[in-house]
Design a protein around this motif. Sequence first.
Motif, PDB file in Angstrom:
ATOM      1  N   PHE A 114     -53.472  14.634 -27.103  1.00  0.00           N
ATOM      2  CA  PHE A 114     -53.677  15.876 -26.366  1.00  0.00           C
ATOM      3  C   PHE A 114     -53.210  15.678 -24.930  1.00  0.00           C
ATOM      4  CE2 PHE A 114     -56.946  16.349 -29.709  1.00  0.00           C
ATOM      5  CZ  PHE A 114     -56.592  17.619 -30.184  1.00  0.00           C
ATOM      6  N   HIS A 115     -52.636  16.709 -24.352  1.00  0.00           N
ATOM      7  CA  HIS A 115     -52.237  16.646 -22.952  1.00  0.00           C
ATOM      8  C   HIS A 115     -52.314  18.034 -22.345  1.00  0.00           C
ATOM      9  CE1 HIS A 115     -50.127  15.624 -19.286  1.00  0.00           C
ATOM     10  NE2 HIS A 115     -50.308  14.347 -19.612  1.00  0.00           N
ATOM     11  N   ASN A 116     -52.934  18.116 -21.195  1.00  0.00           N
ATOM     12  CA  ASN A 116     -53.199  19.419 -20.587  1.00  0.00           C
ATOM     13  C   ASN A 116     -51.980  20.012 -19.895  1.00  0.00           C
ATOM     14  OD1 ASN A 116     -55.823  19.062 -21.442  1.00  0.00           O
ATOM     15  ND2 ASN A 116     -56.500  18.190 -19.493  1.00  0.00           N
ATOM     16  N   GLU A 117     -51.030  19.173 -19.442  1.00  0.00           N
ATOM     17  CA  GLU A 117     -49.882  19.693 -18.718  1.00  0.00           C
ATOM     18  C   GLU A 117     -48.606  19.729 -19.545  1.00  0.00           C
ATOM     19  OE1 GLU A 117     -51.870  17.289 -17.093  1.00  0.00           O
ATOM     20  OE2 GLU A 117     -52.940  18.911 -16.074  1.00  0.00           O
ATOM     21  N   VAL A 118     -48.501  18.885 -20.572  1.00  0.00           N
ATOM     22  CA  VAL A 118     -47.261  18.796 -21.345  1.00  0.00           C
ATOM     23  C   VAL A 118     -47.383  19.669 -22.595  1.00  0.00           C
ATOM     24  CG1 VAL A 118     -45.680  17.256 -22.559  1.00  0.00           C
ATOM     25  CG2 VAL A 118     -46.857  16.474 -20.486  1.00  0.00           C
ATOM     26  N   ALA A 119     -46.358  20.497 -22.817  1.00  0.00           N
ATOM     27  CA  ALA A 119     -46.384  21.430 -23.944  1.00  0.00           C
ATOM     28  C   ALA A 119     -46.390  20.677 -25.274  1.00  0.00           C
ATOM     29  CB  ALA A 119     -45.173  22.356 -23.877  1.00  0.00           C
ATOM     30  N   ASP A 126     -45.394  19.245 -28.774  1.00  0.00           N
ATOM     31  CA  ASP A 126     -44.130  18.727 -29.299  1.00  0.00           C
ATOM     32  C   ASP A 126     -43.150  18.371 -28.195  1.00  0.00           C
ATOM     33  OD1 ASP A 126     -44.286  21.070 -32.042  1.00  0.00           O
ATOM     34  OD2 ASP A 126     -45.019  19.002 -31.943  1.00  0.00           O
ATOM     35  N   SER A 127     -43.649  18.123 -27.002  1.00  0.00           N
ATOM     36  CA  SER A 127     -42.821  17.586 -25.926  1.00  0.00           C
ATOM     37  C   SER A 127     -43.316  16.181 -25.591  1.00  0.00           C
ATOM     38  CB  SER A 127     -42.877  18.481 -24.685  1.00  0.00           C
ATOM     39  OG  SER A 127     -42.257  19.727 -24.934  1.00  0.00           O
ATOM     40  N   VAL A 128     -42.459  15.403 -24.941  1.00  0.00           N
ATOM     41  CA  VAL A 128     -42.749  13.987 -24.689  1.00  0.00           C
ATOM     42  C   VAL A 128     -43.704  13.843 -23.508  1.00  0.00           C
ATOM     43  CG1 VAL A 128     -41.757  11.764 -24.043  1.00  0.00           C
ATOM     44  CG2 VAL A 128     -40.536  13.261 -25.626  1.00  0.00           C
ATOM     45  N   VAL A 129     -44.809  13.107 -23.737  1.00  0.00           N
ATOM     46  CA  VAL A 129     -45.758  12.797 -22.668  1.00  0.00           C
ATOM     47  C   VAL A 129     -45.324  11.525 -21.934  1.00  0.00           C
ATOM     48  CG1 VAL A 129     -48.153  12.239 -22.100  1.00  0.00           C
ATOM     49  CG2 VAL A 129     -47.647  13.891 -23.919  1.00  0.00           C
ATOM     50  N   GLY A 163     -50.615  19.261 -27.232  1.00  0.00           N
ATOM     51  CA  GLY A 163     -51.035  20.420 -26.475  1.00  0.00           C
ATOM     52  C   GLY A 163     -52.318  20.142 -25.711  1.00  0.00           C
ATOM     53  N   PRO A 164     -52.863  21.168 -25.031  1.00  0.00           N
ATOM     54  CA  PRO A 164     -54.055  20.969 -24.195  1.00  0.00           C
ATOM     55  C   PRO A 164     -55.275  20.543 -25.024  1.00  0.00           C
ATOM     56  CG  PRO A 164     -52.973  23.058 -23.707  1.00  0.00           C
ATOM     57  CD  PRO A 164     -52.335  22.542 -24.949  1.00  0.00           C
ATOM     58  N   ASP A 165     -56.130  19.754 -24.409  1.00  0.00           N
ATOM     59  CA  ASP A 165     -57.368  19.286 -25.038  1.00  0.00           C
ATOM     60  C   ASP A 165     -58.525  20.114 -24.474  1.00  0.00           C
ATOM     61  OD1 ASP A 165     -59.326  17.923 -26.319  1.00  0.00           O
ATOM     62  OD2 ASP A 165     -59.156  16.090 -25.131  1.00  0.00           O
ATOM     63  N   GLU A 200     -68.269  27.997 -22.556  1.00  0.00           N
ATOM     64  CA  GLU A 200     -66.879  28.348 -22.277  1.00  0.00           C
ATOM     65  C   GLU A 200     -66.020  27.102 -22.471  1.00  0.00           C
ATOM     66  OE1 GLU A 200     -66.217  30.068 -18.500  1.00  0.00           O
ATOM     67  OE2 GLU A 200     -67.596  31.758 -18.792  1.00  0.00           O
ATOM     68  N   THR A 201     -64.791  27.336 -22.909  1.00  0.00           N
ATOM     69  CA  THR A 201     -63.894  26.197 -23.124  1.00  0.00           C
ATOM     70  C   THR A 201     -63.149  25.899 -21.830  1.00  0.00           C
ATOM     71  OG1 THR A 201     -62.122  27.635 -23.913  1.00  0.00           O
ATOM     72  CG2 THR A 201     -63.586  26.650 -25.570  1.00  0.00           C
ATOM     73  N   ALA A 202     -62.923  24.616 -21.619  1.00  0.00           N
ATOM     74  CA  ALA A 202     -62.181  24.162 -20.433  1.00  0.00           C
ATOM     75  C   ALA A 202     -61.443  22.883 -20.800  1.00  0.00           C
ATOM     76  CB  ALA A 202     -63.143  23.928 -19.269  1.00  0.00           C
ATOM     77  N   LEU A 203     -60.471  22.549 -19.985  1.00  0.00           N
ATOM     78  CA  LEU A 203     -59.688  21.347 -20.245  1.00  0.00           C
ATOM     79  C   LEU A 203     -60.556  20.112 -20.040  1.00  0.00           C
ATOM     80  CD1 LEU A 203     -56.356  22.216 -18.411  1.00  0.00           C
ATOM     81  CD2 LEU A 203     -56.775  22.222 -20.872  1.00  0.00           C
ATOM     82  N   ARG A 204     -60.432  19.171 -20.984  1.00  0.00           N
ATOM     83  CA  ARG A 204     -61.133  17.899 -20.819  1.00  0.00           C
ATOM     84  C   ARG A 204     -60.603  17.220 -19.555  1.00  0.00           C
ATOM     85  NH1 ARG A 204     -63.750  15.041 -24.726  1.00  0.00           N
ATOM     86  NH2 ARG A 204     -62.651  16.196 -26.382  1.00  0.00           N
ATOM     87  N   GLY A 205     -61.491  16.741 -18.727  1.00  0.00           N
ATOM     88  CA  GLY A 205     -61.091  16.122 -17.486  1.00  0.00           C
ATOM     89  C   GLY A 205     -61.074  17.071 -16.305  1.00  0.00           C
ATOM     90  N   SER A 206     -61.234  18.382 -16.561  1.00  0.00           N
ATOM     91  CA  SER A 206     -61.294  19.336 -15.456  1.00  0.00           C
ATOM     92  C   SER A 206     -62.668  19.261 -14.792  1.00  0.00           C
ATOM     93  CB  SER A 206     -61.011  20.757 -15.951  1.00  0.00           C
ATOM     94  OG  SER A 206     -62.002  21.162 -16.896  1.00  0.00           O
TER      95      SER A 206
END
Length: 638
Positions: A539-544, A546-549, A571-573, A623-629
């Motif tokens: 999972f990655h919050n900034e990288v779309a 199927d794109s490379v992290v 995608g986002p976590d 409410e849902t939020a990004l992990r690490g936010s």
Amino acid sequence: MTTAPVDPMIGRLIDGRYQVRSRIARGGMATVYLATDLRLERRVALKIMHGHLADDNTFKTRFVQEARSAARLAHPNVVNVFDQGQDADMAYLVMEYLPGITLRDLLKDYKRLTAEQTVDIMDAVLSGLAAAHKAGIVHRDVKPENVLLADDGRIKLSDFGLARAASANTATGQALLGTIAYLSPELVTRGVADARSDIYAVGIMMYEMLTGEQPYVGEAPMQIAYQHANDSVPAPSSKNPAVPAEIDELVAWATSRDPDERPRDAREMLDRLREIEPGIRASHLPITTQATMVLPDVSAMTAGATADTQVLGGAALVATATHETSDVDDTAALSTSAARRRRRGYWLFALVLLLTGLAAGTGWYFGAGPGSFATVPNTSTLAPDVATAALQEAGFVVEPSSRTDPVVPQGQVADTDPPGGSQAQRGSTVTLYVSEGPEILEVPAVIGTPEDAAREALDAFTVAEAATQQFSAEVETGFVIAALDADGAALGATYPERGAITLVVSVGRVPPVEGLPVGDAEARLDAAGLEVEFAEPIFHNEVAKDSVVTADWLNDPMRPGDTVRLTVSKGPDLVAVPNVVGLNWQEAGTQLRDAGFDLDYNILADVAPGAFVVSKTTPAADETALRGSTVTVNFAGF
């Protein structure tokens, strides 16, 4: 009489590779041991997390973060991290071992340092910290305990256990994990840290080095924190009048309560330090004196001087010859003339005999005797004693000598003068040259030059036709990265004549593929001659999706044919915010951190966590939020 218990880690083999030898130090989060890396046969510092913290995800994450943060840095003033792993329930970190002391130990012994000593140490500390800031890393725990002074004179910054990315604001509660004596005002009041927070800690550390004490003291941590937030750090010269004004200004700049009024990072402060350094050293130069010799008066010297004068006199030697003439009668004259004629006849006969003998002797000398010509034996590559015997047997006198030779091994005959196979008189001298091995030549500087120019400069050596290709972000394509000797090591300042050399030539940088769609990234790496493999998607919050992290190199340095491991984004976590309204801070903080959130809250809650009750969270519960936010927590009554 009781004996201290033996540490059970001593002698243990960690992960089948690291043999624990002795304990170096013990801290709140881990114990550091001296160990031997059996694979590479070198001493290392092995940092092992305390067992009671192994189940705490927060501490384990911070421990791994230290390895990642330090591993991103390659700088002479930063302690190198070699490895990180897990052995059963033990998380460990393998670091460079530096025998020596810490800056804290030095201050304990000397209490305070001179301005010059402070400048020397701070130059190294700021250099390492500048590298961290350039890499986007905030140390967050700069203090004398984390400055290592090695026995060989190296100074290094260590312990990135609290380091975080500089772009991520850090929660106040986590910031308190740093040492309270070096916390910046914004960490105390707002709980955020960036590179300027490290600069504040550096300024406090300079103050302590120059004065022998910390600027703020108190019976409770909150008292010290309050002074950091509300008071200005006094000038070091107020405690130590020997401190120059330039140092006072530098400390004041670094410890400004407003972060915007401090240096923006360690590089800016280092540049200013180096500007004032010559003046500081010049103003503290020792006074030198010259002895003055007073010469005595010349006339006095002359009057009292004596000298022996030797007069060389030549006597004219006159040879006076007197010649007396007398009369000689005719009979005596005739008798003398006849005798002379007889003697001349004897001499003519003797001369004929002599000439005949000489002709015969010369014919023998040059035909079969010592004056005859003979072929000089070819003695190249023979042992010197064997070559000497062969030349003497051929009728020559041997004169040993030596010279360098790029082909003939040392100790064997390189050549003769006259050379083997030529004609020389028997009995003449033949110089026998014994090889000293190849001549040791200075190696031209070719790194950073075009390959063709490098080959031309190295024409005294044997350069391999095929250069080794290597990726480099610093060296332009077609330019030389390194020159290797026959063993594959970097060339030194000198090298044997005609010695084998392999050039390492740049093919440019490894194509950057982070953030690209995975198909585009794979195509770009394939075009560069690199192999591709894939790690587990994350999972990655900034990288779309199927794109490379990340694109990790499996070799260092990278060369065509090597492999790049791609980690692809899922995608986002997104996670749900736990409902902690009505819970006290001890319970609520644990749930929110376990859910993966950073926290923004009143620092006083850490002093009495059971007395603070959560009244609201932003985002709200469920409410849902990004992990690490960041989740902002409000408390009832505050």
